[in-house]
Design a protein around this motif. Structure first.
Motif, PDB file in Angstrom:
ATOM      1  N   ASN A  85       9.910  40.367  85.258  1.00 55.44           N
ATOM      2  CA  ASN A  85       9.499  41.418  86.207  1.00 55.44           C
ATOM      3  C   ASN A  85       9.544  40.912  87.652  1.00 55.44           C
ATOM      4  OD1 ASN A  85       8.683  43.862  87.220  1.00 55.44           O
ATOM      5  ND2 ASN A  85       6.540  43.681  86.562  1.00 55.44           N
ATOM      6  N   PRO A  86      10.734  40.459  88.096  1.00 54.15           N
ATOM      7  CA  PRO A  86      10.834  39.841  89.436  1.00 54.15           C
ATOM      8  C   PRO A  86      10.444  40.792  90.567  1.00 54.15           C
ATOM      9  CG  PRO A  86      13.029  40.285  88.532  1.00 54.15           C
ATOM     10  CD  PRO A  86      12.050  40.499  87.426  1.00 54.15           C
ATOM     11  N   LEU A  87      10.525  42.099  90.356  1.00 48.37           N
ATOM     12  CA  LEU A  87      10.173  43.043  91.430  1.00 48.37           C
ATOM     13  C   LEU A  87       8.690  43.394  91.409  1.00 48.37           C
ATOM     14  CD1 LEU A  87      13.274  45.443  91.225  1.00 48.37           C
ATOM     15  CD2 LEU A  87      12.963  43.426  92.670  1.00 48.37           C
ATOM     16  N   ASN A  88       7.991  42.891  90.376  1.00 45.83           N
ATOM     17  CA  ASN A  88       6.549  43.136  90.265  1.00 45.83           C
ATOM     18  C   ASN A  88       6.225  44.640  90.284  1.00 45.83           C
ATOM     19  OD1 ASN A  88       3.851  42.371  90.014  1.00 45.83           O
ATOM     20  ND2 ASN A  88       3.532  42.404  92.246  1.00 45.83           N
ATOM     21  N   ILE A  89       6.926  45.389  89.470  1.00 44.00           N
ATOM     22  CA  ILE A  89       6.697  46.841  89.402  1.00 44.00           C
ATOM     23  C   ILE A  89       5.890  47.191  88.157  1.00 44.00           C
ATOM     24  CG2 ILE A  89       8.789  47.430  90.686  1.00 44.00           C
ATOM     25  CD1 ILE A  89      10.169  48.084  88.051  1.00 44.00           C
ATOM     26  N   TRP A  90       5.297  48.391  88.202  1.00 45.34           N
ATOM     27  CA  TRP A  90       4.619  48.901  87.015  1.00 45.34           C
ATOM     28  C   TRP A  90       5.664  49.252  85.960  1.00 45.34           C
ATOM     29  CZ3 TRP A  90      -0.452  48.981  85.939  1.00 45.34           C
ATOM     30  CH2 TRP A  90      -1.344  48.798  87.007  1.00 45.34           C
ATOM     31  N   ARG A  91       5.410  48.787  84.723  1.00 47.21           N
ATOM     32  CA  ARG A  91       6.345  49.102  83.628  1.00 47.21           C
ATOM     33  C   ARG A  91       5.552  49.483  82.379  1.00 47.21           C
ATOM     34  NH1 ARG A  91      10.798  44.269  83.969  1.00 47.21           N
ATOM     35  NH2 ARG A  91       9.172  42.991  82.990  1.00 47.21           N
ATOM     36  N   TYR A  92       6.136  50.320  81.573  1.00 44.95           N
ATOM     37  CA  TYR A  92       5.497  50.750  80.322  1.00 44.95           C
ATOM     38  C   TYR A  92       6.075  49.847  79.236  1.00 44.95           C
ATOM     39  CZ  TYR A  92       3.581  54.299  77.080  1.00 44.95           C
ATOM     40  OH  TYR A  92       2.865  54.983  76.133  1.00 44.95           O
ATOM     41  N   ARG A  93       5.321  48.796  78.932  1.00 46.61           N
ATOM     42  CA  ARG A  93       5.860  47.742  78.072  1.00 46.61           C
ATOM     43  C   ARG A  93       5.155  47.781  76.714  1.00 46.61           C
ATOM     44  NH1 ARG A  93       8.303  42.485  78.784  1.00 46.61           N
ATOM     45  NH2 ARG A  93       7.659  41.183  77.042  1.00 46.61           N
ATOM     46  N   ASN A  94       5.933  47.975  75.674  1.00 48.47           N
ATOM     47  CA  ASN A  94       5.364  48.109  74.328  1.00 48.47           C
ATOM     48  C   ASN A  94       4.173  49.076  74.334  1.00 48.47           C
ATOM     49  OD1 ASN A  94       7.285  46.350  73.228  1.00 48.47           O
ATOM     50  ND2 ASN A  94       6.047  44.567  73.782  1.00 48.47           N
ATOM     51  N   SER A  95       4.411  50.207  74.988  1.00 50.55           N
ATOM     52  CA  SER A  95       3.453  51.325  75.045  1.00 50.55           C
ATOM     53  C   SER A  95       2.152  51.041  75.806  1.00 50.55           C
ATOM     54  CB  SER A  95       3.157  51.862  73.640  1.00 50.55           C
ATOM     55  OG  SER A  95       4.335  52.351  73.054  1.00 50.55           O
ATOM     56  N   GLU A  96       2.200  50.085  76.729  1.00 50.59           N
ATOM     57  CA  GLU A  96       1.073  49.873  77.638  1.00 50.59           C
ATOM     58  C   GLU A  96       1.612  49.776  79.067  1.00 50.59           C
ATOM     59  OE1 GLU A  96      -2.147  49.634  76.972  1.00 50.59           O
ATOM     60  OE2 GLU A  96      -2.127  49.422  74.776  1.00 50.59           O
TER      61      GLU A  96
END
Lengths: 493, 493
Positions: B478-489
């Motif tokens: 996550n080099p851009l340090n963004i919010w991501r929906y990862r494995n449903s979280e």
């Protein structure tokens, strides 16, 4: 069993009833909708062997496939249940008031997704369970808060009836509004058109042929009030074989593709119908090995006569085109209702001259396009249609040296796969089952995975609302404890 | 200055150039796109008084309004800059591999939003800056990663030229690909049609009349490859006055509405063209007070002759309908190119019988519909068209006793307002400037606020990609340090 086509009166009554159901269903909590969706899954399982044997009889699909598809169907019902129970899917955005802002005060504004209204779902021929009565379209529309009217696919109408009854039981058991789900039959073109043209219809989900999907799309756009149609239609899912890797891995690649071409008698929208490669020794060895596998593959009974007839017609038509060479076919001659695996090849030059070769042949068929070099391969991609998927087979190193291929490929497909085949569509948040036309009618949406719900909702803003009149999702105290974008920050507050 | 219409050759050259720009622009980082959007804002400001006087001359709008609109334009450019620099807007979803899953392993799949391709933007007559050359459509499309071709609105072509030059400077200063923005003129219908029908065009943004927007929508859907058109077209923005509150607050309500009806000579898509109320003393007093204000209001010069002519024609046509009564008009007779404020009334019965009365009169006009009771008022809402906004004026208590009104109203509008007027559209994440047809061609999108970017992107899934070949937004670290929906979280990991 013969099912009578719905009359125009029945279509109208269904929409009127759906609208009544809608006005209460749309306000039902995520928790209650989750109970409903989970109950649908339970009731489908409770149908037991009856569902399996009926679906097998109507579709000629083997038991294991039907059982797998049932699991997929109950799986996505439970997935959407979980999604709406948790609740953050509504994309709540809150900008609080700034009464002292200059030159004008800023009001409190809050936004969330709201359902569109009654949705028509057309059952898909090739997925009697997972893309039909309680399929992904139905489950996502119900999760969104939209009532659903399913037009059963005539080729598996008994299966559809059984599933419809299971949904009806779930409605009763969980106290949902009557007619939040309804089920109609219609062999005729007119039933579908009447459903789409009814003024109370607000959206449409369809999986099927380009001709069928395009007709629905056109009808919906020609209404006095156009409505969105998400039609998933046509894709030949190019697989690109990079030359250096192919020389080394031709055997593994051939085995992988043989299985992907023939699985389910090739009756998947993700079937790899086009293989692009650079001519040479690697490709020769690959074709020889793939040919061996195709020769060993047995003809399979197709979903129904219409699909088999269409397959035979389209294969014959393709083979009659200039420059086409049969590379291999199943060693066993199939019956009339069977699809016989077959692979053919053509030069990139001949392929580029003949748009017919870029059209889908629904069944266990794949066309290998022999390119002079990667540049010509790139040209073939650039001139290609939109697709659900595109795959590249090659080492990380080789793909990196042809990175421009990826840059072009991404323009043409909804899902890119490296060292894998397009068949096998995971049901998960990261799945995109969609793509540029003619793969779908709107590349901005997916038919599979949690985001499929977005097809059936629209944003609504609430400006200057007292807290008591706001939906729970937007109330100041965040009673549902969902993720919200509040004053430009994501938070669970 | 007279600007020559673009030829078909120029249209084609523009799209070819846009496509070349696209293939590099789409891969430019959010940070670089933010520099570009901020530079556009700076260069627009650098145009100084020249822009203001040119826009005033071409549109007859007063200085304060043009200055305000410039602030709004630079504001949304900077808002989109911030959005893409932060980066989470791409809705990254990650589902990591499960190699041991039974019966089949699960591959790694990652999804994010990707741009659609070259976008055509049609300048809007009524917003020479904020919904024209560097307007919300252009800014959101550029933020999304799409090149833009603007067709200048012929009524303010010089203003459009100035802004186009500012954008050109921003391209040069920030090293953006040439032709990522292009500017064409076209008074003729043919230029717009040619732009929409070009095969390289991938989406369209439009703000204007129902006839104009619907023609573009139809042309786009009739292409061999249909493309999305977001057209914001027609809205009369009903304002509902609840009876008890009106008795008490008629004066305040009348003042608020008088100002909303007449601001900018009523030339806003959010102008309150329809007022629904229950007949009685409250309404009588309200009409008397509103009438006083309208009488005092001066006629204003409209954007151009065509708009003034259309206003006069539509007012006369409306006043000629059965049951229509003029309640008040400006005490001063306007010139031919001016719009004279006017309010009229009609009974709900007559209103419901005559669909013409529900159509937009673009200008400082409002029709008051007198209902027998709240039930009849509800009927008027149910039979109404889709709208950008609907407002309710009433105490929290009174609205609560008529909660069903809200339940019905939300079906008809993209934004609901309590105790406020529809004019004044905040530019923020929670804004929805959209709504059911004919307010727009697709109620699932907004033309204002950060989510306007969604019109110009589509999801793309990346399956089984080595980390080095993934876009930064999806890389494991996550080099851009963004919010991501990862494995449903949701997480910033």
């Amino acid at each position: 069993m013969d099912h009578k086509d719905a009359s125009l009166q029945e279509v109208n009554a269904a929409l009127q009833a759906a609208q009544v159901a809608y006005l209460s269903y749309k306000n039902i909590s995520g928790k209650k909708k989750a109970e409903f969706l989970n109950a649908i899954a339970d009731e489908i399982e409770a149908l037991g062997a009856d569902l399996i044997t009926t679906a097998m009889r109507e579709t000629n699909l083997p038991e294991a496939r039907i059982i797998g598809e049932r699991g997929r169907t109950t799986g996505h019902c439970r997935m959407f249940a979980k999604l709406v129970e948790e609740g953050s899917w509504v994309e709540a955005r809150i900008d609080t008031a700034q009464p002292d802002r200059q030159p004008l005060p800023k009001p409190d504004i809050r936004k969330m997704s709201a359902p569109l209204g009654p949705v028509i779902v057309f059952g898909a021929a090739n997925f009697p369970l997972a893309y039909s009565t309680a399929g992904g379209d139905t489950a996502s529309a119900l999760a969104a808060g939209c009532p659903v009217i399913v037009k059963a696919h005539p080729a598996h109408a008994d299966t559809s009836e059984l599933v419809a009854r299971a949904i009806q039981k779930a409605i009763e058991k969980t106290g949902m509004p009557q007619n939040v789900f309804q089920h109609l039959h219609g062999k005729s073109f007119e039933v579908g058109q009447a459903l789409i043209k009814h003024p109370l219809t607000k959206a449409v989900g369809f999986t099927g042929s380009l001709v069928g999907g395009k007709a629905l799309f056109d009808a919906a756009n020609q209404r006095p009030e156009p409505i969105p149609v998400f039609a998933e239609m046509s894709s030949i899912n190019p697989v690109i074989l990079l030359p250096e890797s192919l020389e080394k891995d031709f055997e593994k690649t051939a085995l992988m593709l043989a299985s992907s071409i023939t699985v389910g008698v090739g009756q998947f929208c993700t079937n790899p119908g086009l293989i692009l490669a650079v001519d040479g020794n690697g490709l020769k060895n690959f074709i020889a090995k793939l040919g061996e596998e195709i020769k060993k593959a047995l003809p399979g009974t197709m979903l129904h006569h219409g699909i088999a007839d269409n397959y035979h017609r389209r294969v014959a038509q393709t083979l009659a085109q200039q420059g086409i060479k049969i590379e291999s076919e199943s060693g066993q001659k199939g019956e009339n209702n069977q699809g016989q695996p077959l692979i053919a090849s053509v030069s990139a030059q001949d392929f580029l001259k003949n748009h017919l070769l870029a059209e889908e042949v629904f069944g266990p068929f794949s066309l290998i396009v022999k390119c002079k070099d990667v540049t010509e391969l790139n040209t073939v991609i650039i001139h290609g249609h939109g697709q659900l998927t595109s795959s590249i087979i090659g080492s990380e190193e080789e793909i990196s040296t042809h990175k421009n291929l990826l840059n072009v490929l991404v323009e043409k497909a909804g899902r890119l796969i490296i060292n894998g085949v397009p068949t096998g569509v995971e049901v998960c948040p990261s799945m995109n089952h969609g793509g540029p036309f003619p793969a779908t009618t709107d590349s901005r949406f997916t038919a599979v995975g949690t985001d499929a719900i977005k097809r059936f909702v629209r944003p609504v803003s609430f400006q200057n609302f007292p807290d008591t009149l706001l939906p729970d999702e937007l109330k100041e105290s965040n009673p549902l404890n969902i993720w919200r974008y509040r004053n430009s920050e994501w938070m669970k507050k």
